[in-house]
Design a protein around this motif. Structure first.
Motif, PDB file in Angstrom:
ATOM      1  N   UNK A   1       6.082  -2.722   6.965  1.00 40.46           N
ATOM      2  CA  UNK A   1       5.543  -3.727   7.893  1.00 40.46           C
ATOM      3  C   UNK A   1       4.757  -3.165   9.070  1.00 40.46           C
ATOM      4  N   UNK A   2       4.804  -1.871   9.342  1.00 42.27           N
ATOM      5  CA  UNK A   2       4.077  -1.337  10.487  1.00 42.27           C
ATOM      6  C   UNK A   2       2.656  -0.916  10.150  1.00 42.27           C
ATOM      7  N   UNK A   3       2.328  -0.794   8.880  1.00 42.14           N
ATOM      8  CA  UNK A   3       1.008  -0.304   8.479  1.00 42.14           C
ATOM      9  C   UNK A   3      -0.035  -1.414   8.587  1.00 42.14           C
ATOM     10  N   UNK A   4      -1.169  -1.101   9.204  1.00 44.28           N
ATOM     11  CA  UNK A   4      -2.270  -2.055   9.308  1.00 44.28           C
ATOM     12  C   UNK A   4      -2.978  -2.163   7.966  1.00 44.28           C
ATOM     13  N   UNK A   5      -3.568  -3.318   7.718  1.00 41.28           N
ATOM     14  CA  UNK A   5      -4.347  -3.521   6.508  1.00 41.28           C
ATOM     15  C   UNK A   5      -5.786  -3.118   6.760  1.00 41.28           C
ATOM     16  N   UNK A   6      -6.432  -2.553   5.754  1.00 38.87           N
ATOM     17  CA  UNK A   6      -7.836  -2.172   5.900  1.00 38.87           C
ATOM     18  C   UNK A   6      -8.767  -3.185   5.232  1.00 38.87           C
ATOM     19  N   UNK A   7      -8.209  -4.222   4.627  1.00 36.82           N
ATOM     20  CA  UNK A   7      -8.975  -5.312   4.027  1.00 36.82           C
ATOM     21  C   UNK A   7      -8.372  -6.638   4.494  1.00 36.82           C
ATOM     22  N   UNK A   8      -9.132  -7.712   4.350  1.00 39.58           N
ATOM     23  CA  UNK A   8      -8.604  -9.024   4.721  1.00 39.58           C
ATOM     24  C   UNK A   8      -7.749  -9.558   3.581  1.00 39.58           C
ATOM     25  N   UNK A   9      -6.514  -9.947   3.894  1.00 42.27           N
ATOM     26  CA  UNK A   9      -5.600 -10.513   2.908  1.00 42.27           C
ATOM     27  C   UNK A   9      -5.103 -11.847   3.450  1.00 42.27           C
TER      28      UNK A   9
ATOM     29  N   UNK B   1       1.156   2.347   3.854  1.00 38.20           N
ATOM     30  CA  UNK B   1       2.276   3.004   4.528  1.00 38.20           C
ATOM     31  C   UNK B   1       2.071   4.520   4.530  1.00 38.20           C
ATOM     32  N   UNK B   2       1.628   5.086   3.396  1.00 35.38           N
ATOM     33  CA  UNK B   2       1.415   6.527   3.327  1.00 35.38           C
ATOM     34  C   UNK B   2       0.334   6.964   4.312  1.00 35.38           C
ATOM     35  N   UNK B   3      -0.760   6.220   4.408  1.00 31.50           N
ATOM     36  CA  UNK B   3      -1.826   6.567   5.351  1.00 31.50           C
ATOM     37  C   UNK B   3      -1.340   6.465   6.801  1.00 31.50           C
ATOM     38  N   UNK B   4      -0.509   5.474   7.098  1.00 29.42           N
ATOM     39  CA  UNK B   4       0.077   5.312   8.433  1.00 29.42           C
ATOM     40  C   UNK B   4       0.989   6.500   8.753  1.00 29.42           C
ATOM     41  N   UNK B   5       1.839   6.875   7.810  1.00 31.68           N
ATOM     42  CA  UNK B   5       2.752   8.006   7.986  1.00 31.68           C
ATOM     43  C   UNK B   5       1.978   9.319   8.139  1.00 31.68           C
TER      44      UNK B   5
ATOM     45  N   UNK C   1       5.815  -6.120   1.984  1.00 29.60           N
ATOM     46  CA  UNK C   1       6.361  -5.703   0.708  1.00 29.60           C
ATOM     47  C   UNK C   1       5.768  -6.580  -0.380  1.00 29.60           C
ATOM     48  N   UNK C   2       5.443  -6.002  -1.512  1.00 24.47           N
ATOM     49  CA  UNK C   2       4.914  -6.772  -2.624  1.00 24.47           C
ATOM     50  C   UNK C   2       3.407  -6.731  -2.731  1.00 24.47           C
ATOM     51  N   UNK C   3       2.699  -6.357  -1.684  1.00 25.88           N
ATOM     52  CA  UNK C   3       1.247  -6.211  -1.791  1.00 25.88           C
ATOM     53  C   UNK C   3       0.933  -4.954  -2.590  1.00 25.88           C
ATOM     54  N   UNK C   4      -0.108  -5.022  -3.391  1.00 23.93           N
ATOM     55  CA  UNK C   4      -0.464  -3.864  -4.216  1.00 23.93           C
ATOM     56  C   UNK C   4      -0.808  -2.648  -3.369  1.00 23.93           C
ATOM     57  N   UNK C   5      -1.442  -2.857  -2.223  1.00 22.99           N
ATOM     58  CA  UNK C   5      -1.871  -1.739  -1.384  1.00 22.99           C
ATOM     59  C   UNK C   5      -0.838  -1.346  -0.339  1.00 22.99           C
TER      60      UNK C   5
END
Length: 79
Positions: A2-10, A48-52, A39-43
């Motif tokens: 839940x802390x990772x920002x999205x890079x596309x509009x969902x 999360x990995x990019x945020x970490x 949770x459940x989004x394909x990306x």
């Protein structure tokens, strides 16, 4: 996740049981734009990995990503 920002509009529909302004029929005319990964989004895993990775490799943290396994991080000089 839940802390990772999205890079596309969902966008998603309102969850069942959620009403806007107490109007049960309003569920069909609204949608939600997600700002954070769920949770459940394909990306979600990649976000999360990019945020970490950004947090571990930030200036002053001294973590290095392994050339053999990109999911392994270590401190320079610790191994």
């Amino acid at each position: 996740f839940p802390q990772a920002d999205l890079d596309v509009e969902v966008f998603m529909e309102l969850p069942s049981g959620m009403d806007i302004d107490g109007d049960p029929g309003s569920r069909q005319i609204y949608c939600l734009r997600l700002l954070k990964s769920l949770y459940g989004l394909k990306q979600a895993g990649l976000n999360w990995f990019e945020f970490l990775k950004a947090g571990l490799m930030a200036e002053g943290r001294d973590f290095v990503q392994s050339n053999v396994d990109p999911c392994v991080f270590y401190r320079e000089g610790a191994i």
